[in-house]
Design a protein around this motif. Structure first.
Motif, mmCIF file in Angstrom:
data_model
loop_
_atom_site.group_PDB
_atom_site.id
_atom_site.type_symbol
_atom_site.label_atom_id
_atom_site.label_comp_id
_atom_site.label_asym_id
_atom_site.label_seq_id
_atom_site.Cartn_x
_atom_site.Cartn_y
_atom_site.Cartn_z
ATOM 1 N N VAL A 169 29.466 39.050 50.585
ATOM 2 C CA VAL A 169 28.479 38.472 49.666
ATOM 3 C C VAL A 169 27.254 38.012 50.444
ATOM 4 N N TYR A 195 38.548 43.872 43.710
ATOM 5 C CA TYR A 195 38.425 44.129 45.142
ATOM 6 C C TYR A 195 39.375 43.262 45.958
ATOM 7 N N VAL A 221 36.714 36.782 52.322
ATOM 8 C CA VAL A 221 35.298 36.796 51.967
ATOM 9 C C VAL A 221 34.461 36.655 53.237
ATOM 10 N N LEU A 227 35.683 40.580 49.640
ATOM 11 C CA LEU A 227 34.300 40.516 49.180
ATOM 12 C C LEU A 227 33.358 40.296 50.358
ATOM 13 N N GLY A 276 34.199 44.804 48.021
ATOM 14 C CA GLY A 276 33.084 44.707 47.089
ATOM 15 C C GLY A 276 31.904 44.032 47.754
ATOM 16 N N PHE A 289 35.174 40.570 40.401
ATOM 17 C CA PHE A 289 35.695 40.206 41.713
ATOM 18 C C PHE A 289 37.161 40.594 41.895
ATOM 19 N N LYS A 331 41.738 35.326 48.962
ATOM 20 C CA LYS A 331 40.915 36.528 49.073
ATOM 21 C C LYS A 331 39.989 36.413 50.276
#
Length: 285
Positions: A75, A70, A111, A73, A24, A67, A109
């Protein structure tokens, strides 16, 4: 809304469109430059791997639900309030960092952070807001990936520096715009090598229950809110006489939220109004 040939999703349609994709891409923007980099990242990943870029303002109130769709992420944020200690992005990220995001369960997760800044005019604060974005996700237990070398930049200091590297991909649309596309290509390849497509750990670690707040904690929280309100009131009073002076403050109207961010000529301060700019007011691109 379109930047760089990509249509950014609206709040009404993102759930149906992006359910099941792995990466995402989320961003905050005021002038569109961060959105442009988000578009390049999406094109480099490909639509079979990543979602079309989603502006963070459009999912306030449903961040957790979004969130969790996904496995990883990406960002991104610009930097505006270079003189502030926190909430330096001048975007919707500032409104959820220490509120809605603190209730998220993102432990494990993956990121990756990207950001924009002006390394020449603000050499001592280059892309500071990227560092805060990184810190917030790291504080939530995320697995942070995508750190990059500081080589090739002209900055003096930055809160986006973690150890001896940048916290992620940093771009400069003012002084090094010609390098952005190559940097995006290299970074996406790096993220794939670091396993961004492998998703998050499937195991959910046990989290100890937080102790119930005491009466003293609640009193301190109220005092902190009152102090923040006082500071905000002072800022509004300071700038209220300038908001129609386009030579002093430049408006950046966000049609998604209906708010206007007014930035000072040096880019170090800003404030918001909820009314759209008057007809004839010149908006920055």
């Amino acid at each position: 809304r379109r930047f760089g040939g990509v249509t950014h999703t609206s709040k009404a349609s993102y759930t149906a469109l992006y359910m099941g994709t792995k990466v995402g891409i989320f961003f905050g923007t005021s002038t569109g430059s961060t959105a442009d980099v988000a578009d390049l990242l999406y094109e480099q990943f490909g639509d079979d791997i990543a979602s079309e870029p989603i502006e963070i303002d459009t999912i306030q109130g449903s961040v957790a639900k979004t969130f969790e769709q996904y496995g990883a992420l990406v960002v991104g944020t610009p930097t505006w309030n270079t003189g502030a200690d926190s909430e330096r992005s001048g975007t919707g990220w500032d409104e959820i960092y220490y509120g809605e995001m603190q209730d998220l369960n993102l432990v494990g997760k993956k990121v990756a952070v990207f950001g924009l800044g002006d390394q020449v005019s603000y050499a001592e604060n280059y892309a500071d807001a990227s560092g805060e974005l990184y810190d917030v996700f790291e504080g939530l237990g995320c697995q942070m990936i995508g750190h990059t070398s500081q080589d090739g930049y002209e900055h003096e200091a930055s809160k986006a520096i973690k150890g001896d590297k940048f916290c992620g991909l940093l771009c400069d649309a003012v002084n090094q715009e010609e390098l952005t596309e190559d940097r995006v290509v290299q970074w996406v390849a790096q993220l794939k090598e670091e396993g961004i497509l492998d998703g998050s750990s499937s195991a959910t670690p046990e989290v100890a229950a937080a102790p119930a707040p005491t009466a003293a904690d609640e009193i301190n929280a109220v005092k902190e809110l009152e102090e923040q309100s006082r500071i905000l009131d002072e800022n509004i009073m300071t700038h209220s006489g300038l908001k129609n002076d386009s030579d002093s403050f430049t408006p950046h109207h966000n049609p998604v939220t209906g708010r206007t961010m007014w930035t000072s000529a040096d880019g170090r301060t800003c404030y918001y109004t909820v009314d759209a700019p008057k007809v004839g007011t010149k908006l920055s691109p």
